[in-house]
Design an enzyme around this catalytic site. Structure first.
Site, mmCIF file in Angstrom:
data_model
loop_
_atom_site.group_PDB
_atom_site.id
_atom_site.type_symbol
_atom_site.label_atom_id
_atom_site.label_comp_id
_atom_site.label_asym_id
_atom_site.label_seq_id
_atom_site.Cartn_x
_atom_site.Cartn_y
_atom_site.Cartn_z
ATOM 1 N N ASP A 1 0.909 -1.177 -0.112
ATOM 2 C CA ASP A 1 -0.053 0.132 0.105
ATOM 3 C C ASP A 1 0.992 1.140 0.002
ATOM 4 O O ASP A 1 1.502 1.493 0.914
ATOM 5 C CB ASP A 1 -0.832 0.081 1.333
ATOM 6 C CG ASP A 1 -1.871 0.750 1.157
ATOM 7 O OD1 ASP A 1 -2.071 1.851 0.353
ATOM 8 O OD2 ASP A 1 -3.077 0.748 1.762
ATOM 9 N N ASP A 2 0.704 2.039 -1.139
ATOM 10 C CA ASP A 2 1.686 3.092 -1.086
ATOM 11 C C ASP A 2 3.409 2.864 -1.225
ATOM 12 O O ASP A 2 3.996 3.943 -0.820
ATOM 13 C CB ASP A 2 1.311 4.233 0.093
ATOM 14 C CG ASP A 2 -0.080 4.822 0.020
ATOM 15 O OD1 ASP A 2 -0.789 4.301 -1.093
ATOM 16 O OD2 ASP A 2 -0.190 5.585 0.778
ATOM 17 N N CYS B 1 -5.851 4.163 -3.632
ATOM 18 C CA CYS B 1 -6.106 2.836 -3.390
ATOM 19 C C CYS B 1 -7.495 2.411 -3.535
ATOM 20 O O CYS B 1 -7.631 1.194 -4.200
ATOM 21 C CB CYS B 1 -5.448 2.731 -1.803
ATOM 22 S SG CYS B 1 -6.549 3.918 -0.701
ATOM 23 N N LYS C 1 -5.976 -5.742 4.154
ATOM 24 C CA LYS C 1 -6.912 -4.560 3.923
ATOM 25 C C LYS C 1 -7.907 -4.925 2.673
ATOM 26 O O LYS C 1 -7.607 -5.438 1.932
ATOM 27 C CB LYS C 1 -5.944 -3.280 3.535
ATOM 28 C CG LYS C 1 -6.827 -2.162 2.831
ATOM 29 C CD LYS C 1 -5.857 -0.917 2.672
ATOM 30 C CE LYS C 1 -6.417 0.322 1.807
ATOM 31 N NZ LYS C 1 -5.419 1.249 1.553
ATOM 32 N N HIS D 1 -11.141 -2.318 2.057
ATOM 33 C CA HIS D 1 -11.581 -1.053 1.503
ATOM 34 C C HIS D 1 -12.376 -0.869 0.348
ATOM 35 O O HIS D 1 -12.478 -0.182 -0.753
ATOM 36 C CB HIS D 1 -10.360 -0.269 1.268
ATOM 37 C CG HIS D 1 -10.450 1.132 1.193
ATOM 38 N ND1 HIS D 1 -9.557 2.028 0.399
ATOM 39 C CD2 HIS D 1 -11.299 1.818 1.755
ATOM 40 C CE1 HIS D 1 -9.769 3.186 0.699
ATOM 41 N NE2 HIS D 1 -10.909 3.456 1.663
ATOM 42 N N HIS E 1 1.655 2.240 4.157
ATOM 43 C CA HIS E 1 0.649 3.199 4.271
ATOM 44 C C HIS E 1 0.678 3.912 5.572
ATOM 45 O O HIS E 1 1.016 2.983 6.655
ATOM 46 C CB HIS E 1 -0.669 2.600 4.037
ATOM 47 C CG HIS E 1 -1.782 3.477 3.908
ATOM 48 N ND1 HIS E 1 -2.400 4.353 4.984
ATOM 49 C CD2 HIS E 1 -2.485 4.147 2.759
ATOM 50 C CE1 HIS E 1 -3.239 5.179 4.532
ATOM 51 N NE2 HIS E 1 -3.456 5.118 3.226
ATOM 52 N N ASP F 1 -0.324 -0.804 -4.840
ATOM 53 C CA ASP F 1 -1.814 -0.296 -5.157
ATOM 54 C C ASP F 1 -1.564 0.956 -5.811
ATOM 55 O O ASP F 1 -2.487 0.899 -6.852
ATOM 56 C CB ASP F 1 -2.517 -0.352 -4.057
ATOM 57 C CG ASP F 1 -2.595 0.524 -3.095
ATOM 58 O OD1 ASP F 1 -1.184 1.081 -2.925
ATOM 59 O OD2 ASP F 1 -3.240 0.981 -2.190
ATOM 60 N N ASN F 2 -0.652 1.641 -5.736
ATOM 61 C CA ASN F 2 -0.529 2.998 -6.604
ATOM 62 C C ASN F 2 1.101 3.524 -6.241
ATOM 63 O O ASN F 2 1.559 2.614 -5.388
ATOM 64 C CB ASN F 2 -1.519 4.089 -5.956
ATOM 65 C CG ASN F 2 -1.722 4.016 -4.617
ATOM 66 O OD1 ASN F 2 -2.770 3.776 -4.093
ATOM 67 N ND2 ASN F 2 -0.772 4.566 -4.007
ATOM 68 N N LYS G 1 1.699 9.595 -5.162
ATOM 69 C CA LYS G 1 0.504 9.084 -5.036
ATOM 70 C C LYS G 1 -0.673 9.916 -5.337
ATOM 71 O O LYS G 1 -0.503 11.148 -4.981
ATOM 72 C CB LYS G 1 0.241 8.471 -3.483
ATOM 73 C CG LYS G 1 -1.258 8.016 -3.349
ATOM 74 C CD LYS G 1 -1.286 7.791 -1.876
ATOM 75 C CE LYS G 1 -2.751 7.441 -1.483
ATOM 76 N NZ LYS G 1 -2.919 7.082 -0.069
#
Length: 492
Positions: free
Chosen positions: A37-38, A77, A136, A138, A237, A295-296, A313
């Site tokens: 994540d990130d 995300c 996660k 989301h 993240h 994810d990004n 991001k």
């Protein structure tokens, strides 16, 4: 020679079919999809990091295929993850915003990925795979959007967009707020859950997720089932929280945020090492496709490094949605390969389906394609095809789109830019003035793509909803204007 009676023949035939069926089942590859994540483009060793060490990931990458031009379908995300599991661009299914509690239509029962969109987990589950999501989610909090209702046999993690990492601290905060009568407790301190039942976690969250992954790998082996695991780490993240022993490894990094971020990435790497050990222990290592990506793009305001890419991001610059990625699959892929052609996260859905010998549901639309044969033959899966990115940002659209060596970008109300992205990975030069027809052609094609968009099902904030309802967003006509007289910078 004695004749074999018909009943015995039928019995032998049935046994043979059963054995062959089991062999076929065992031959199906396991699919382990690891998502960070990130995570920044330059924050893993296999992509050039010099200050963050990731030995376990590097071993897998070096013995697999590293993708240098891998793109996710959205630069933040929630929409990105929706695209990963549905195989669709988020704008086409009404999910281009993160789920958030500040919308004026805060109806959780209607805030989740549409049920008519079949997740890859459901397709693989129907094909005989044991499916699990760890970490996660989301993608919807209400019961009908729960992971167990979207094709996952097992879920261990949290439903929101992030979480604190140390149980002793977040559990104390949660209990304090409950005792105070607070009805709107932030997601980040809620208890984790295991298939709809809350659990009292005791380990640092990243370590806990790795532990649960190891458990599921061993369970699938014991049950002799192929597995699909979506290991959805929330690291690195925010909040930036790391273990002291991991921080000590990076004591030479002076910047505190960068040091903590590095330690969080290292915790993921350590966990991946344990997961690989479990695959080897259960004799599943060679027949498991491991896909690793973010994810990004990384958030450079919170410790990440996207070098040599421009942006962070959330951006339509490369740093917003071009991510580190590799495939590792000993039974199929040669080691030490680098794949430089552009690929999309949308390609994973059809690639997984074909590897699993599964069936895409009738009427299911997919925006990507199976890339495995292209990876093995080192050919361009998206020759003469566009890979898109678009985000809505307070009254305008940020857009990025790539075709082969060329990329167009528009951020805010700045002029359209054209870049030869293979020669200028940092997007430093705008060559739209030299190649105006190329620029115009790609902008027109991207505008055509927006015709498939639908109205968002929810908005990140009440302000976004207001802008949309009074016509100040999405402003496609204004966004896709490329007339040199209106946009004189394109002559440069």
């Amino acid at each position: 020679m004695a004749k074999i009676s018909k009943p015995i023949k039928l019995l032998l035939l049935g046994t043979f079919i059963s054995i062959m069926s089991c062999l076929g089942q065992q031959a199906k590859p396991n699919i382990l999809f690891i998502l960070c994540d990130d995570l920044g483009y330059n924050d893993v060793g296999f992509n050039g990091s010099t200050d963050i060490t990731t030995p376990e990931l590097d071993k897998l990458a070096d013995n697999g295929t590293i993708f240098t031009s891998a793109y996710v379908a959205h630069p933040f995300c929630g929409p990105s993850r929706a695209s990963l599991l549905t195989g669709r661009y988020s704008q086409e299914i009404g999910t281009p915003f993160n789920l958030h509690g500040n919308s004026s239509k805060n109806d959780e029962d209607n805030m989740g990925i549409p049920l008519e969109e079949t997740f890859i987990s459901k397709v693989l589950n129907d094909a005989g795979y044991y499916t699990s999501v760890i970490g996660k989610w989301h993608l919807g909090n209400s019961p009908k959007y729960h992971p167990n209702k979207r094709g996952f046999d097992n879920f261990y993690g949290f439903l929101g967009g992030g979480h604190d990492y140390f149980p002793a601290k977040y559990q104390k905060e949660y209990e304090r707020q409950v005792n105070a009568g607070n009805k709107n407790i932030r997601d980040y301190v809620h208890p984790l859950e295991h298939n709809n039942k809350t659990v009292k976690e005791t380990e640092y969250i990243t370590d806990a997720l790795s532990r649960e992954a190891v458990k599921d790998i061993k369970l699938a082996s014991k049950n002799k089932e192929p597995f699909f695991m979506y290991l959805s780490y929330n690291a690195p993240h925010v909040p930036l929280q790391a273990k002291e022993e991991d921080l000590a490894i990076f004591k030479n990094i002076e910047n505190k945020e960068r040091r903590t971020y590095a330690a969080m990435v290292y915790a993921v790497d350590r966990g991946v090492g344990k997961i690989v050990d479990a695959l080897k222990e259960t004799n599943q290592y060679k027949n498991t496709l491991i896909v690793f990506m973010s994810d990004n793009g990384g958030n450079f305001n919170h410790g990440a490094n996207n070098s040599p890419l421009k942006g962070t991001k959330g951006d339509a610059w490369e740093g917003g949605y071009r991510v580190p990625m590799f495939f590792h699959y000993p039974n199929k892929l040669k080691k030490g390969k680098q794949f430089d052609y552009p690929v999309s996260a949308l390609d994973l859905y059809p690639t997984f389906v074909n590897l699993a010998k599964a069936t895409i549901p009738k009427g299911k639309i997919l925006d990507g394609k199976d890339i495995m044969n292209h990876v093995t033959s080192n050919t361009d899966a998206h020759k003469d095809e566009m890979i898109y990115c678009l985000r809505y940002r307070h009254g305008h659209c940020d857009v990025g789109a790539r075709k082969g060596d060329w990329k167009i970008t528009r951020v805010g109300n700045e002029p359209w830019r054209l870049t030869n992205i293979t020669e200028d990975i940092g997007e430093k030069k705008n060559v739209g003035g030299r190649y105006p027809e190329k620029l115009r052609e790609m902008v027109v094609e991207t505008e055509k793509w927006t015709e498939s968009f639908v109205k968002p099902l929810w908005y990140y904030s009440a302000k976004d909803e207001e802008l949309w309802n009074d016509g100040r967003m999405p402003q496609y006509e204004e966004t896709f204007t490329v007339d040199p007289l209106i946009n004189p910078a394109s002559k440069k």
